[in-house]
Motif scaffolding. Structure first.
Motif, PDB file in Angstrom:
ATOM      1  N   GLN A  17     -36.988 -12.291  22.712  1.00 35.04           N
ATOM      2  CA  GLN A  17     -38.188 -13.131  22.771  1.00 35.04           C
ATOM      3  C   GLN A  17     -38.191 -14.163  21.648  1.00 35.04           C
ATOM      4  OE1 GLN A  17     -41.496 -10.393  22.903  1.00 35.04           O
ATOM      5  NE2 GLN A  17     -41.497 -10.421  25.137  1.00 35.04           N
ATOM      6  N   ALA A  18     -37.763 -13.761  20.456  1.00 36.15           N
ATOM      7  CA  ALA A  18     -37.709 -14.698  19.335  1.00 36.15           C
ATOM      8  C   ALA A  18     -36.697 -15.801  19.606  1.00 36.15           C
ATOM      9  CB  ALA A  18     -37.371 -13.959  18.043  1.00 36.15           C
ATOM     10  N   THR A  19     -35.573 -15.454  20.217  1.00 32.01           N
ATOM     11  CA  THR A  19     -34.555 -16.451  20.555  1.00 32.01           C
ATOM     12  C   THR A  19     -35.110 -17.481  21.532  1.00 32.01           C
ATOM     13  OG1 THR A  19     -32.763 -14.885  20.145  1.00 32.01           O
ATOM     14  CG2 THR A  19     -32.251 -16.766  21.572  1.00 32.01           C
ATOM     15  N   ILE A  20     -35.837 -17.018  22.529  1.00 34.18           N
ATOM     16  CA  ILE A  20     -36.452 -17.939  23.498  1.00 34.18           C
ATOM     17  C   ILE A  20     -37.435 -18.868  22.796  1.00 34.18           C
ATOM     18  CG2 ILE A  20     -38.038 -18.077  25.475  1.00 34.18           C
ATOM     19  CD1 ILE A  20     -36.687 -15.419  26.447  1.00 34.18           C
ATOM     20  N   ALA A  21     -38.280 -18.299  21.925  1.00 33.77           N
ATOM     21  CA  ALA A  21     -39.270 -19.116  21.203  1.00 33.77           C
ATOM     22  C   ALA A  21     -38.569 -20.164  20.334  1.00 33.77           C
ATOM     23  CB  ALA A  21     -40.171 -18.228  20.351  1.00 33.77           C
ATOM     24  N   GLU A  22     -37.533 -19.754  19.617  1.00 38.78           N
ATOM     25  CA  GLU A  22     -36.809 -20.696  18.753  1.00 38.78           C
ATOM     26  C   GLU A  22     -36.147 -21.800  19.561  1.00 38.78           C
ATOM     27  OE1 GLU A  22     -34.303 -17.902  16.755  1.00 38.78           O
ATOM     28  OE2 GLU A  22     -35.857 -17.390  15.290  1.00 38.78           O
ATOM     29  N   ARG A  23     -35.562 -21.440  20.695  1.00 38.24           N
ATOM     30  CA  ARG A  23     -34.915 -22.429  21.563  1.00 38.24           C
ATOM     31  C   ARG A  23     -35.943 -23.451  22.050  1.00 38.24           C
ATOM     32  NH1 ARG A  23     -33.005 -19.266  25.840  1.00 38.24           N
ATOM     33  NH2 ARG A  23     -31.583 -18.380  24.326  1.00 38.24           N
ATOM     34  N   ARG A  24     -37.094 -22.968  22.451  1.00 40.27           N
ATOM     35  CA  ARG A  24     -38.129 -23.880  22.956  1.00 40.27           C
ATOM     36  C   ARG A  24     -38.693 -24.769  21.855  1.00 40.27           C
ATOM     37  NH1 ARG A  24     -41.227 -20.472  27.713  1.00 40.27           N
ATOM     38  NH2 ARG A  24     -39.338 -20.177  28.953  1.00 40.27           N
ATOM     39  N   LEU A  25     -38.815 -24.229  20.663  1.00 40.70           N
ATOM     40  CA  LEU A  25     -39.294 -25.040  19.545  1.00 40.70           C
ATOM     41  C   LEU A  25     -38.283 -26.131  19.183  1.00 40.70           C
ATOM     42  CD1 LEU A  25     -40.913 -22.261  17.349  1.00 40.70           C
ATOM     43  CD2 LEU A  25     -42.100 -24.201  18.419  1.00 40.70           C
ATOM     44  N   ARG A  26     -36.989 -25.785  19.208  1.00 44.55           N
ATOM     45  CA  ARG A  26     -35.957 -26.798  18.943  1.00 44.55           C
ATOM     46  C   ARG A  26     -36.012 -27.900  20.000  1.00 44.55           C
ATOM     47  NH1 ARG A  26     -32.843 -22.335  17.542  1.00 44.55           N
ATOM     48  NH2 ARG A  26     -31.889 -22.253  19.605  1.00 44.55           N
ATOM     49  N   ALA A  27     -36.170 -27.500  21.261  1.00 43.17           N
ATOM     50  CA  ALA A  27     -36.242 -28.483  22.352  1.00 43.17           C
ATOM     51  C   ALA A  27     -37.472 -29.371  22.180  1.00 43.17           C
ATOM     52  CB  ALA A  27     -36.284 -27.770  23.695  1.00 43.17           C
ATOM     53  N   ARG A  28     -38.566 -28.772  21.781  1.00 43.24           N
ATOM     54  CA  ARG A  28     -39.806 -29.533  21.576  1.00 43.24           C
ATOM     55  C   ARG A  28     -39.616 -30.565  20.466  1.00 43.24           C
ATOM     56  NH1 ARG A  28     -44.627 -29.435  18.607  1.00 43.24           N
ATOM     57  NH2 ARG A  28     -46.460 -29.856  19.864  1.00 43.24           N
ATOM     58  N   ARG A  29     -38.992 -30.146  19.379  1.00 42.37           N
ATOM     59  CA  ARG A  29     -38.758 -31.076  18.263  1.00 42.37           C
ATOM     60  C   ARG A  29     -37.854 -32.224  18.709  1.00 42.37           C
ATOM     61  NH1 ARG A  29     -37.518 -26.218  15.266  1.00 42.37           N
ATOM     62  NH2 ARG A  29     -39.490 -25.385  14.579  1.00 42.37           N
ATOM     63  N   THR A  30     -36.858 -31.906  19.512  1.00 42.32           N
ATOM     64  CA  THR A  30     -35.957 -32.940  20.007  1.00 42.32           C
ATOM     65  C   THR A  30     -36.712 -33.926  20.879  1.00 42.32           C
ATOM     66  OG1 THR A  30     -34.086 -31.411  19.948  1.00 42.32           O
ATOM     67  CG2 THR A  30     -33.854 -33.346  21.350  1.00 42.32           C
ATOM     68  N   GLU A  31     -37.565 -33.407  21.758  1.00 40.70           N
ATOM     69  CA  GLU A  31     -38.365 -34.266  22.642  1.00 40.70           C
ATOM     70  C   GLU A  31     -39.315 -35.156  21.849  1.00 40.70           C
ATOM     71  OE1 GLU A  31     -40.378 -31.731  25.393  1.00 40.70           O
ATOM     72  OE2 GLU A  31     -38.514 -31.101  26.362  1.00 40.70           O
ATOM     73  N   LEU A  32     -39.822 -34.633  20.740  1.00 37.06           N
ATOM     74  CA  LEU A  32     -40.781 -35.393  19.930  1.00 37.06           C
ATOM     75  C   LEU A  32     -40.070 -36.283  18.912  1.00 37.06           C
ATOM     76  CD1 LEU A  32     -43.439 -32.613  19.251  1.00 37.06           C
ATOM     77  CD2 LEU A  32     -43.605 -34.514  20.880  1.00 37.06           C
ATOM     78  N   GLY A  33     -38.737 -36.332  18.981  1.00 29.26           N
ATOM     79  CA  GLY A  33     -37.989 -37.185  18.070  1.00 29.26           C
ATOM     80  C   GLY A  33     -37.922 -36.642  16.649  1.00 29.26           C
ATOM     81  N   GLY A  34     -37.937 -35.305  16.554  1.00 22.68           N
ATOM     82  CA  GLY A  34     -37.816 -34.702  15.238  1.00 22.68           C
ATOM     83  C   GLY A  34     -39.145 -34.422  14.570  1.00 22.68           C
ATOM     84  N   ALA A  35     -40.247 -34.874  15.179  1.00 22.00           N
ATOM     85  CA  ALA A  35     -41.575 -34.623  14.591  1.00 22.00           C
ATOM     86  C   ALA A  35     -41.926 -33.164  14.740  1.00 22.00           C
ATOM     87  CB  ALA A  35     -42.617 -35.495  15.273  1.00 22.00           C
ATOM     88  N   THR A  36     -42.698 -32.636  13.829  1.00 20.91           N
ATOM     89  CA  THR A  36     -43.113 -31.231  13.864  1.00 20.91           C
ATOM     90  C   THR A  36     -44.587 -31.078  14.211  1.00 20.91           C
ATOM     91  OG1 THR A  36     -43.514 -31.228  11.475  1.00 20.91           O
ATOM     92  CG2 THR A  36     -41.333 -30.486  12.259  1.00 20.91           C
ATOM     93  N   ALA A  37     -45.265 -32.137  14.553  1.00 16.63           N
ATOM     94  CA  ALA A  37     -46.699 -32.079  14.860  1.00 16.63           C
ATOM     95  C   ALA A  37     -46.970 -31.527  16.225  1.00 16.63           C
ATOM     96  CB  ALA A  37     -47.319 -33.469  14.731  1.00 16.63           C
TER      97      ALA A  37
END
Length: 115
Positions: free
Chosen positions: A95-115
C-alpha cells in the motif's frame, strides 16, 4: 486470524515481540519507542490484546518470573504470529508503494510542485 488488515495496536504488539520475548511493560515501552511516542498503549488495552493474541495462537507465554513480589510474564511470537506479521508487513509495504508511486506521478503532473 482473518485476512482483514490488522489493527495498529495488534501490529505493534506483534512487532515488539518479533525482536525478543518481552513482558507487558516492556511491550508498552517498545511500542512507544517504535512510534516516537505517537502510540501509548494502556495496560488494559495491552493485556486484552495479549489475551486475544494468545487465543488466536499468534503469541505464547515464554516464561514467568517474580520481580519485587510481582509475577512478570514474558510473551513470545509463535510461528503463526510470525507468518501473520510477515503478511501484514507485506500488505502495508504494498500500500505504501502504491501511495508513493501516485505521489510521484502527481508531482510530475504538477511540474514538480508539491502543493
Amino acid at each position: 486470524m482473518s485476512d482483514s488488515p490488522m489493527r495498529e495496536p495488534t501490529f505493534l504488539v506483534l512487532t515488539a515481540l518479533a525482536a525478543e520475548p518481552r513482558h507487558g511493560y516492556a511491550v508498552i515501552e517498545d511500542v512507544a519507542q517504535m512510534t516516537a511516542g505517537r502510540v501509548r498503549l494502556r495496560a488494559g488495552t495491552l493485556y486484552a490484546a495479549l489475551d486475544r493474541l494468545r487465543v488466536d495462537g499468534l503469541i505464547e507465554i515464554d516464561r514467568e518470573e517474580v520481580v519485587q513480589s510481582r509475577l512478570r510474564r514474558y510473551y513470545r511470537l509463535t510461528g503463526a504470529g510470525e507468518q501473520s506479521l510477515t503478511a501484514e508487513s507485506a500488505r502495508l509495504r504494498a500500500q505504501a508503494t502504491i501511495a508513493e508511486r501516485r505521489l510521484r506521478a502527481r508531482r510530475t503532473e504538477l511540474g514538480g510542485a508539491t502543493a
